[in-house]
Design a protein around this motif. Structure first.
Motif, PDB file in Angstrom:
ATOM      1  N   ARG A   1       2.734  14.072  -9.631  1.00  0.00           N
ATOM      2  CA  ARG A   1       4.099  14.968  -9.980  1.00  0.00           C
ATOM      3  C   ARG A   1       4.549  15.166 -11.476  1.00  0.00           C
ATOM      4  O   ARG A   1       4.595  16.088 -11.690  1.00  0.00           O
ATOM      5  CB  ARG A   1       5.129  14.770  -8.975  1.00  0.00           C
ATOM      6  CG  ARG A   1       4.974  15.162  -7.498  1.00  0.00           C
ATOM      7  CD  ARG A   1       6.240  15.203  -6.742  1.00  0.00           C
ATOM      8  NE  ARG A   1       6.825  13.959  -6.635  1.00  0.00           N
ATOM      9  CZ  ARG A   1       6.567  12.994  -5.537  1.00  0.00           C
ATOM     10  NH1 ARG A   1       5.748  13.498  -4.663  1.00  0.00           N
ATOM     11  NH2 ARG A   1       7.234  11.704  -5.589  1.00  0.00           N
ATOM     12  N   THR A   2       4.652  13.977 -11.994  1.00  0.00           N
ATOM     13  CA  THR A   2       5.030  13.814 -13.494  1.00  0.00           C
ATOM     14  C   THR A   2       4.043  14.422 -14.291  1.00  0.00           C
ATOM     15  O   THR A   2       4.356  15.232 -15.275  1.00  0.00           O
ATOM     16  CB  THR A   2       5.452  12.439 -13.952  1.00  0.00           C
ATOM     17  OG1 THR A   2       6.293  11.955 -12.930  1.00  0.00           O
ATOM     18  CG2 THR A   2       5.763  12.501 -15.324  1.00  0.00           C
TER      19      THR A   2
ATOM     20  N   ARG B   1       3.875   1.472  -0.950  1.00  0.00           N
ATOM     21  CA  ARG B   1       4.537   1.686  -2.413  1.00  0.00           C
ATOM     22  C   ARG B   1       3.663   2.026  -3.401  1.00  0.00           C
ATOM     23  O   ARG B   1       4.189   2.912  -4.316  1.00  0.00           O
ATOM     24  CB  ARG B   1       5.192   0.306  -2.728  1.00  0.00           C
ATOM     25  CG  ARG B   1       6.263   0.050  -1.957  1.00  0.00           C
ATOM     26  CD  ARG B   1       6.854  -1.583  -2.271  1.00  0.00           C
ATOM     27  NE  ARG B   1       7.243  -1.743  -3.824  1.00  0.00           N
ATOM     28  CZ  ARG B   1       7.589  -2.954  -3.935  1.00  0.00           C
ATOM     29  NH1 ARG B   1       7.513  -3.894  -3.528  1.00  0.00           N
ATOM     30  NH2 ARG B   1       7.949  -3.220  -5.528  1.00  0.00           N
ATOM     31  N   TRP B   2       2.495   1.684  -3.365  1.00  0.00           N
ATOM     32  CA  TRP B   2       1.394   2.298  -4.348  1.00  0.00           C
ATOM     33  C   TRP B   2       0.891   3.525  -4.202  1.00  0.00           C
ATOM     34  O   TRP B   2       0.938   4.214  -5.412  1.00  0.00           O
ATOM     35  CB  TRP B   2       0.197   1.406  -4.203  1.00  0.00           C
ATOM     36  CG  TRP B   2      -1.100   1.699  -5.145  1.00  0.00           C
ATOM     37  CD1 TRP B   2      -2.265   2.236  -4.677  1.00  0.00           C
ATOM     38  CD2 TRP B   2      -1.224   1.155  -6.308  1.00  0.00           C
ATOM     39  NE1 TRP B   2      -3.102   2.287  -5.628  1.00  0.00           N
ATOM     40  CE2 TRP B   2      -2.383   1.802  -7.016  1.00  0.00           C
ATOM     41  CE3 TRP B   2      -0.065   0.885  -7.204  1.00  0.00           C
ATOM     42  CZ2 TRP B   2      -2.721   1.770  -8.097  1.00  0.00           C
ATOM     43  CZ3 TRP B   2      -0.398   0.983  -8.906  1.00  0.00           C
ATOM     44  CH2 TRP B   2      -1.884   1.132  -9.094  1.00  0.00           C
ATOM     45  N   GLN B   3       0.998   4.089  -3.096  1.00  0.00           N
ATOM     46  CA  GLN B   3       0.938   5.368  -2.702  1.00  0.00           C
ATOM     47  C   GLN B   3       2.081   6.345  -3.255  1.00  0.00           C
ATOM     48  O   GLN B   3       1.546   7.523  -3.697  1.00  0.00           O
ATOM     49  CB  GLN B   3       0.524   5.817  -1.230  1.00  0.00           C
ATOM     50  CG  GLN B   3      -0.783   5.333  -0.709  1.00  0.00           C
ATOM     51  CD  GLN B   3      -1.008   5.417   0.834  1.00  0.00           C
ATOM     52  OE1 GLN B   3       0.052   4.756   1.642  1.00  0.00           O
ATOM     53  NE2 GLN B   3      -1.915   5.940   1.256  1.00  0.00           N
ATOM     54  N   LYS B   4       3.103   5.703  -3.256  1.00  0.00           N
ATOM     55  CA  LYS B   4       4.240   6.759  -3.430  1.00  0.00           C
ATOM     56  C   LYS B   4       4.174   6.945  -5.002  1.00  0.00           C
ATOM     57  O   LYS B   4       4.557   7.632  -5.514  1.00  0.00           O
ATOM     58  CB  LYS B   4       5.581   6.128  -2.916  1.00  0.00           C
ATOM     59  CG  LYS B   4       5.878   6.375  -1.557  1.00  0.00           C
ATOM     60  CD  LYS B   4       7.380   5.490  -1.039  1.00  0.00           C
ATOM     61  CE  LYS B   4       7.495   5.774   0.331  1.00  0.00           C
ATOM     62  NZ  LYS B   4       8.765   5.239   0.856  1.00  0.00           N
ATOM     63  N   GLN B   5       3.996   5.568  -5.698  1.00  0.00           N
ATOM     64  CA  GLN B   5       3.958   5.546  -6.977  1.00  0.00           C
ATOM     65  C   GLN B   5       2.892   6.379  -7.579  1.00  0.00           C
ATOM     66  O   GLN B   5       3.038   7.089  -8.564  1.00  0.00           O
ATOM     67  CB  GLN B   5       3.469   4.181  -7.765  1.00  0.00           C
ATOM     68  CG  GLN B   5       3.576   4.073  -9.257  1.00  0.00           C
ATOM     69  CD  GLN B   5       3.135   2.551  -9.628  1.00  0.00           C
ATOM     70  OE1 GLN B   5       3.671   1.521  -8.883  1.00  0.00           O
ATOM     71  NE2 GLN B   5       2.638   2.164 -10.735  1.00  0.00           N
ATOM     72  N   LEU B   6       1.622   6.407  -7.042  1.00  0.00           N
ATOM     73  CA  LEU B   6       0.646   7.528  -7.487  1.00  0.00           C
ATOM     74  C   LEU B   6       1.077   8.785  -7.409  1.00  0.00           C
ATOM     75  O   LEU B   6       0.723   9.607  -8.148  1.00  0.00           O
ATOM     76  CB  LEU B   6      -0.735   7.111  -6.813  1.00  0.00           C
ATOM     77  CG  LEU B   6      -1.364   5.960  -6.702  1.00  0.00           C
ATOM     78  CD1 LEU B   6      -2.672   5.724  -6.001  1.00  0.00           C
ATOM     79  CD2 LEU B   6      -1.947   5.822  -8.368  1.00  0.00           C
TER      80      LEU B   6
ATOM     81  N   ARG C   1       0.704  -1.110   0.071  1.00  0.00           N
ATOM     82  CA  ARG C   1       0.009   0.160  -0.049  1.00  0.00           C
ATOM     83  C   ARG C   1       0.857   1.204  -0.134  1.00  0.00           C
ATOM     84  O   ARG C   1       0.516   2.285  -0.742  1.00  0.00           O
ATOM     85  CB  ARG C   1      -0.834   0.059   1.269  1.00  0.00           C
ATOM     86  CG  ARG C   1      -1.590   1.256   1.441  1.00  0.00           C
ATOM     87  CD  ARG C   1      -2.498   1.178   2.676  1.00  0.00           C
ATOM     88  NE  ARG C   1      -1.728   0.994   3.804  1.00  0.00           N
ATOM     89  CZ  ARG C   1      -1.288   1.842   4.673  1.00  0.00           C
ATOM     90  NH1 ARG C   1      -1.035   3.070   3.963  1.00  0.00           N
ATOM     91  NH2 ARG C   1      -0.199   1.371   5.566  1.00  0.00           N
TER      92      ARG C   1
ATOM     93  N   GLU D   1       4.155  10.272  -7.313  1.00  0.00           N
ATOM     94  CA  GLU D   1       5.130  10.178  -8.447  1.00  0.00           C
ATOM     95  C   GLU D   1       4.653  10.705  -9.811  1.00  0.00           C
ATOM     96  O   GLU D   1       4.747  11.613 -10.560  1.00  0.00           O
ATOM     97  CB  GLU D   1       6.002   8.948  -8.567  1.00  0.00           C
ATOM     98  CG  GLU D   1       7.225   9.417  -9.475  1.00  0.00           C
ATOM     99  CD  GLU D   1       8.062  10.359  -9.131  1.00  0.00           C
ATOM    100  OE1 GLU D   1       8.657  10.957 -10.221  1.00  0.00           O
ATOM    101  OE2 GLU D   1       8.300  10.815  -7.892  1.00  0.00           O
ATOM    102  N   GLU D   2       3.640   9.839 -10.156  1.00  0.00           N
ATOM    103  CA  GLU D   2       2.703   9.933 -11.372  1.00  0.00           C
ATOM    104  C   GLU D   2       2.097  11.101 -11.244  1.00  0.00           C
ATOM    105  O   GLU D   2       1.953  12.031 -12.344  1.00  0.00           O
ATOM    106  CB  GLU D   2       1.891   8.677 -11.514  1.00  0.00           C
ATOM    107  CG  GLU D   2       2.424   7.440 -11.677  1.00  0.00           C
ATOM    108  CD  GLU D   2       1.442   6.409 -11.977  1.00  0.00           C
ATOM    109  OE1 GLU D   2       1.644   5.341 -12.155  1.00  0.00           O
ATOM    110  OE2 GLU D   2       0.215   6.488 -11.830  1.00  0.00           O
TER     111      GLU D   2
END
Length: 334
Positions: free
Chosen positions: A321-322, A311-316, A309, A318-319
């Motif tokens: 911000r991108t 790691r998924w929050q960090k990925q979201l 969870r 990051e996406e």
């Protein structure tokens, strides 16, 4: 990713599941340290001896009371809680699903009811939040936790409970009831760990129990099929041996704890009620420790689910911000 990976639980439900699981694991470790103090001497030592393990068990028990009170208040005072309560109630469709399943087992129906086929077909939007089987599991766990909490509070002080119930026999009956009910729940939890951690579609952990639905997109470009999409998944290379090993450990653990609760003398089984004899001490010790190992694996999987969870929050994030940077916004925009 399949349709079944779409989150169906709220953030509050997934957080409660995590806290309840951790608290119950601690109750099991401390409770069985007291019950099987000869076989689990190392666990008792880790918790500070007999005094320490009793203190840990009581603190975790108070934590369970707090969680139950919190959950009941949420059910009564929030729209989400009331919605969850309505979802968990058995309805006509659940009864129809159960009857059709019985007919299916007896060869009188061609297929299982759609409400019971969450793992075998259909789109996730076409099946209920929980099947009648899942609701039954929730009912059983809820009743067991409530009875364990009540009996645990009643036997908080053995001296006090003896005075309250007038006779030592009556007081001891509550102690035995509390311990043996814990054995039954322990077996159910070990099966629950195996069922949800080693299902071929979710191995090694069922993420929807940890990632709330608000964090999971409801549409995926690669899942435009009409069913759950399970048929398009490939088994993990380690699933075969891992599930076989875990299945053996689960069976040995369940049988050993059950046998130990009958033959082994100690808390909560008094000397007068012990059957006596039984399997050799070595086999019983190994088996009960295997049962505790299954619980440790369950707790590790529970922590792994929460790690996914995060790691998924960090990925979201990051996406997001991108996307903001690509659109000309500020990188720190959320």
């Amino acid at each position: 990713m399949t349709n079944l990976d779409h989150g169906k639980f709220t953030g509050m439900t997934t957080t409660f599941h995590t806290l309840l699981a951790l608290d119950v694991f601690i109750l099991f470790f401390s409770g069985y340290g007291m019950m099987f103090n000869d076989e689990l001497w190392w666990l008792v030592t880790l918790m500070g001896g007999n005094t320490g393990v009793t203190a840990v068990h009581r603190i975790a028990g108070l934590g369970l009371v707090a969680l139950i009170v919190f959950w009941m208040l949420m059910m009564l005072t929030t729209s989400t809680g009331r919605s969850n309560f309505r979802e968990i109630l058995m309805g006509p469709d659940d009864i129809a699903a159960m009857i059709q399943d019985i007919k299916f087992v007896l060869g009188m129906a061609d297929e299982r009811h759609s409400n019971a086929r969450q793992f075998a077909g259909y789109n996730s939007d076409e099946v209920p939040l929980l099947s009648y089987v899942g609701k039954g599991v929730v009912y059983i766990f809820s009743v067991e936790l409530l009875l364990l909490t009540i009996s645990g509070l009643l036997i908080w002080s053995k001296t006090g409970v003896m005075q309250y119930f007038a006779t030592k026999t009556a007081a001891m009956a509550f102690v035995v009831f509390h311990g043996l009910l814990g054995v039954i729940m322990l077996m159910g939890v070990m099966f629950h760990i195996f069922e949800h951690g080693f299902h071929p579609a979710f191995y090694p952990v069922e993420v929807k129990a940890f990632i709330p639905r608000k964090l999971i997109p409801e549409e995926h470009a690669d899942t435009d099929h009409d069913s759950t999409g399970i048929s398009q998944l490939g088994l993990a290379p380690s699933w075969g041996w891992a599930t076989n090993v875990m299945g053996v450990l689960t069976v040995i653990g369940i049988v050993s704890v059950l046998v130990g609760s009958i033959f082994d003398e100690g808390y909560p089984v008094p000397r007068e009620l012990v059957v006596g004899g039984g399997p050799t001490d070595l086999l019983l010790t190994v088996g009960i420790n295997i049962g505790i190992l299954v619980l440790f694996i369950g707790m590790a999987l529970q922590m792994y689910g929460n790690l996914l969870r995060v790691r998924w929050q960090k990925q979201l994030a990051e996406e997001a911000r991108t996307t903001a940077a690509t659109d000309g916004g500020q990188v720190n925009d959320h």
